[in-house]
Design an enzyme around this catalytic site. Sequence first.
Site, PDB file in Angstrom:
ATOM      1  N   SER A  18       0.831  -1.212   0.000  1.00  0.00           N
ATOM      2  CA  SER A  18       0.000   0.000   0.000  1.00  0.00           C
ATOM      3  C   SER A  18       0.864   1.260   0.000  1.00  0.00           C
ATOM      4  O   SER A  18       1.815   1.385   0.769  1.00  0.00           O
ATOM      5  CB  SER A  18      -0.902   0.010   1.239  1.00  0.00           C
ATOM      6  OG  SER A  18      -1.553   1.269   1.324  1.00  0.00           O
ATOM      7  N   THR A  65      -8.728  -1.747   2.569  1.00  0.00           N
ATOM      8  CA  THR A  65      -8.546  -2.164   1.185  1.00  0.00           C
ATOM      9  C   THR A  65      -8.786  -3.659   1.055  1.00  0.00           C
ATOM     10  O   THR A  65      -9.266  -4.308   2.000  1.00  0.00           O
ATOM     11  CB  THR A  65      -7.175  -1.665   0.643  1.00  0.00           C
ATOM     12  OG1 THR A  65      -7.099  -1.968  -0.746  1.00  0.00           O
ATOM     13  CG2 THR A  65      -6.002  -2.300   1.367  1.00  0.00           C
ATOM     14  N   LYS A  69     -13.221  -4.651   2.024  1.00  0.00           N
ATOM     15  CA  LYS A  69     -14.139  -3.533   1.787  1.00  0.00           C
ATOM     16  C   LYS A  69     -15.624  -3.883   2.029  1.00  0.00           C
ATOM     17  O   LYS A  69     -16.378  -3.052   2.526  1.00  0.00           O
ATOM     18  CB  LYS A  69     -13.957  -2.990   0.368  1.00  0.00           C
ATOM     19  CG  LYS A  69     -12.619  -2.262   0.168  1.00  0.00           C
ATOM     20  CD  LYS A  69     -12.541  -1.653  -1.226  1.00  0.00           C
ATOM     21  CE  LYS A  69     -11.232  -0.883  -1.393  1.00  0.00           C
ATOM     22  NZ  LYS A  69     -11.176  -0.140  -2.658  1.00  0.00           N
ATOM     23  N   ASP A 105     -13.581   6.092  -3.375  1.00  0.00           N
ATOM     24  CA  ASP A 105     -12.952   5.663  -4.631  1.00  0.00           C
ATOM     25  C   ASP A 105     -13.554   6.392  -5.840  1.00  0.00           C
ATOM     26  O   ASP A 105     -12.836   6.818  -6.745  1.00  0.00           O
ATOM     27  CB  ASP A 105     -13.092   4.147  -4.817  1.00  0.00           C
ATOM     28  CG  ASP A 105     -12.170   3.357  -3.890  1.00  0.00           C
ATOM     29  OD1 ASP A 105     -11.092   3.880  -3.536  1.00  0.00           O
ATOM     30  OD2 ASP A 105     -12.524   2.227  -3.518  1.00  0.00           O
ATOM     31  N   GLY A 133     -15.052  -5.430  -8.146  1.00  0.00           N
ATOM     32  CA  GLY A 133     -15.223  -4.476  -7.059  1.00  0.00           C
ATOM     33  C   GLY A 133     -14.872  -3.062  -7.485  1.00  0.00           C
ATOM     34  O   GLY A 133     -15.583  -2.102  -7.159  1.00  0.00           O
TER      35      GLY A 133
END
Length: 280
Positions: A18, A65, A69, A105, A133
């Site tokens: 990440s 993440t 989610k 997002d 997703g």
Amino acid sequence: MAEATKKAFVTGHPVKHSRSPKIHGYWLAEHGIDGSYEAIDVAPQDFAEFVATLRPAGFRGGNVTIPHKEAAFALAERHDQAAEEIGAVNTLWFEDGVLWGGNTDGHGFAANLDDYAPGWASNGPAVVLGAGGASRAIIQALKQRGIADIRIVNRTLARAQELRDRFGTGISAHGMAATNELLADAGVLVNTTALGMHGNEGLSADPALLPAHAIVTDIVYVPLETPLLAAARARGLKTVDGLGMLLNQAVPGFERWFGVRPKVTAELRAIIVADLVPKA
Ligand code: ATR
């Protein structure tokens, strides 16, 4: 008594790749905030317990993440509208003791296009490649920006149909065979699949079939210029890479936890770009 350090996190499984700690760490330093943002790897079976410990551990919230989610959506006590529409949560925060789940997002996606392709939302029909997703957040953003004709193309037609049914009016679902025809009058093409990521080369649509005014964007940002974007650029089309989506989705979370709305700057982008070199 001095105020306690403001704590936030990103959790995923795995989470070590990440870039969020770098982004939030940059903003914490820039604004001189006594805060922390740490990456915490949590296995799916431990996620509910992890969420239960956030309040006692003094966290103001954090990012969620893959693969958590949907679980975060189920565990949040309240949701913002975007999370409600998408059915997934990427940002958690406490408000008056209540655990809220939001989804930024779609905001990140739209803000990135606002930065690099102003006016994109009036450019005509949108074709979305993929129905996983990530695709959901893109469709939510496209709808929210008033795109009236959104065409989801997916290898597995049933998944595209599920998203069409979820989001309703203005959305159509198609198998891959329809792609060429759908591109002919499209104004925006978005790739939400992993095709084009390092080690997963391939193109699922040919940008040469798009009209000259079309904008092409990819949510994949490793590599920064995916095969799809390279092909679009070679045709002289406007392209927008996916890194700005990552940077912009981080903005609302930082503001919730740390009280300052941060900016996505060229300097921040350069720091993250320098970090994108694939690690062996
Ligand atoms: P994410 O949450 O990242 O979107 P996902 O839910 O696994 O991940 O979805 C991945 C998307 O990429 C799906 O649309 C998938 O198509 P299917 O629904 O048919 O599986 C698409 N995808 C992955 N590999 C692909 C390939 N080789 N060719 C075409 N589509 C592919």
